[in-house]
Each structure stands twice: as C-alpha cells, then as structure tokens.
Design a protein around this motif. Structure first.
Motif, short mmCIF file in Angstrom:
data_model
loop_
_atom_site.label_atom_id
_atom_site.label_comp_id
_atom_site.label_asym_id
_atom_site.label_seq_id
_atom_site.Cartn_x
_atom_site.Cartn_y
_atom_site.Cartn_z
N LEU A 59 0.73 -1.10 0.07
CA LEU A 59 -0.06 -0.08 -0.09
C LEU A 59 0.94 1.23 -0.17
O LEU A 59 1.86 1.35 0.90
N ASP A 60 0.55 2.14 -0.82
CA ASP A 60 1.50 3.21 -1.10
C ASP A 60 2.87 3.04 -1.25
O ASP A 60 3.63 3.46 -0.56
N VAL B 298 -1.37 1.87 8.35
CA VAL B 298 -2.59 1.39 7.39
C VAL B 298 -3.95 2.20 7.71
O VAL B 298 -4.35 2.80 6.91
N ALA B 299 -4.13 2.22 9.06
CA ALA B 299 -5.27 2.93 9.23
C ALA B 299 -5.35 4.48 8.74
O ALA B 299 -6.12 4.92 8.27
N LEU B 300 -4.23 5.15 9.08
CA LEU B 300 -3.93 6.38 8.52
C LEU B 300 -4.31 6.81 6.85
O LEU B 300 -4.75 7.60 6.42
N ARG B 301 -3.96 5.67 6.06
CA ARG B 301 -4.34 5.91 4.78
C ARG B 301 -5.56 5.50 4.30
O ARG B 301 -6.36 5.97 3.76
N THR B 302 -6.18 4.39 4.90
CA THR B 302 -7.56 3.71 4.77
C THR B 302 -8.72 4.57 5.23
O THR B 302 -9.79 4.50 4.53
N ILE B 303 -8.46 5.31 6.17
CA ILE B 303 -9.62 6.07 6.62
C ILE B 303 -9.81 7.38 5.78
O ILE B 303 -10.89 7.95 5.81
N MET C 106 -2.89 -1.29 -8.86
CA MET C 106 -4.12 -0.79 -8.73
C MET C 106 -3.90 0.70 -8.18
O MET C 106 -3.02 1.09 -7.47
N THR C 107 -5.11 1.51 -8.63
CA THR C 107 -5.23 2.78 -8.06
C THR C 107 -6.31 2.68 -7.53
O THR C 107 -7.54 2.76 -8.08
N VAL C 108 -6.34 3.10 -6.08
CA VAL C 108 -7.78 3.00 -5.07
C VAL C 108 -7.99 4.00 -4.13
O VAL C 108 -7.05 4.88 -3.66
N MET C 109 -9.33 4.08 -4.02
CA MET C 109 -9.65 4.88 -2.83
C MET C 109 -10.58 4.08 -1.75
O MET C 109 -11.30 3.20 -2.34
N PHE C 110 -10.15 4.27 -0.77
CA PHE C 110 -10.90 3.43 0.31
C PHE C 110 -12.23 4.22 0.78
O PHE C 110 -12.20 5.19 0.80
N SER C 111 -13.18 3.18 0.90
CA SER C 111 -14.71 3.57 1.00
C SER C 111 -15.15 3.26 2.21
O SER C 111 -16.45 3.69 2.68
N LYS C 112 -14.77 1.90 3.03
CA LYS C 112 -15.49 1.49 4.05
C LYS C 112 -14.35 1.05 4.84
O LYS C 112 -13.40 0.09 4.55
N ASN C 113 -14.07 1.21 6.24
CA ASN C 113 -13.47 0.64 7.07
C ASN C 113 -14.06 0.04 8.49
O ASN C 113 -14.69 0.85 9.27
N SER C 114 -13.77 -1.23 8.63
CA SER C 114 -14.28 -1.71 9.93
C SER C 114 -13.35 -1.49 11.19
O SER C 114 -12.01 -1.70 10.75
#
Length: 174
Positions: A16-17, A71-76, A109-117
């Motif tokens: 990731l990144d 990870v959390a700081l990127r996916t949120i 891939m180029t992604v944007m995170f949309s949901k985090n549990s």
C-alpha cells in the motif's frame, strides 16, 4: 511449457502506497471485471441479445490481521487515491515431472478506500478488521506480460497489450 501444466498459487503480499504489508493482510479480494451489458432487440430478430456497454465499478476488500497505524491513516481518508499492489508467485507443475518453474504475478491498482471496519472484538480471538476500496485503474501482469490493463477514467482497456478502445477514443475525439 506443455498445455497440460498445472498452475498453483497459494500466497501473496500486499503493498500500500509502496510499503510492504507482509504479514499484515490476512486476505485481499481483488476487483472483479464485470461487463455491463445492454439488451438489444430489433425488427427482424427472432430474439434478444446482450451487447457490452462498458464496465461496472471495480471494488475490492482487504482483511487485516490487526490494527496498524500506517494502514489506518491511509485507509480512513476517502479523498486520497493510493497505489495498491498484490504480488504472488505462480508455480507451474508438469504432473509427470513436478514443479517446472515459478513466475511473478502482480496486480497494480489505484484505489480509494470507502469503508473501514474498526473491528469486532471477542475474548481470546483475533479481531476482524477490513477495508473496502474502489478502483479506477488495474493492471494484471504475469512474468512481464501485461494480461489486462483497465483505466476507467482515461478510457484505456487493453488485453495482452492490444488496445480494445482505439476506435472508441478516436470516435469521441479523444
């Protein structure tokens, strides 16, 4: 290699990144390439047919082994796109001779995170945490050969390096 080779892939790593997440992702569900089809019927036809009209949204999900700050700081952040890679090693076996070779397989891939549990916690159990993403670009490469490249924003769709949208882009004046 002969046509009867068996292909076998049992593990992968996620990046990731640009950062390796070795041992941090339990599972990654890569996007499915779903073709949107439109029904066509016309006079003189004895039935209906489905014709390709584009692609459905590309979605995936990563299940994490724990909470990781980087990870959390990127996916949120839903407003930032990140490069995401999944890399594996494809083993090819000849049933009569055993393993013949191993080939690198990578999905970019180029992604944007949309949901985090944020987790589901139970005593003496590893919490279940996941991040869902949407994908605007995906490229699948095996042993240096680009099998698939799809960029929904730039109107790029290539199979084995062949541009499937050359005429389409020309017709649109792009």
């Amino acid at each position: 290699m002969a046509g009867n080779a068996l292909h076998f892939m049992t593990n992968a790593n996620v990046y990731l990144d640009g950062n390796s997440l070795l041992g941090r992702a339990k599972e990654i569900k890569l996007p499915e390439i779903n073709v949107v089809q439109q029904e066509h019927q016309a006079l003189g036809m004895i039935g209906k047919i489905q014709l390709p009209a584009g692609f459905d949204k590309l979605e995936g999900e990563i299940h994490w082994t724990s909470l990781y700050e980087e990870v959390a700081l990127r996916t949120i952040n839903p407003f930032k796109a990140y490069p995401l890679q999944c890399r594996g090693s494809l083993q090819r076996y000849n049933p009569a001779q055993g393993r013949q070779d191993e080939l690198p397989v990578a999905v970019f891939m180029t992604v944007m995170f949309s949901k985090n549990s944020l987790g589901s916690f139970k005593q003496h159990e590893v919490p279940e945490m996941s991040s869902s993403f949407t994908c605007s670009y995906i490229k699948q490469v095996m042993d240096g050969q680009v099998l698939l490249e799809l960029d929904v924003i730039a109107n790029i769709f290539k199979i084995n390096g062949e541009d499937m949208l050359t005429d389409y882009r020309a017709n649109l004046g792009a």
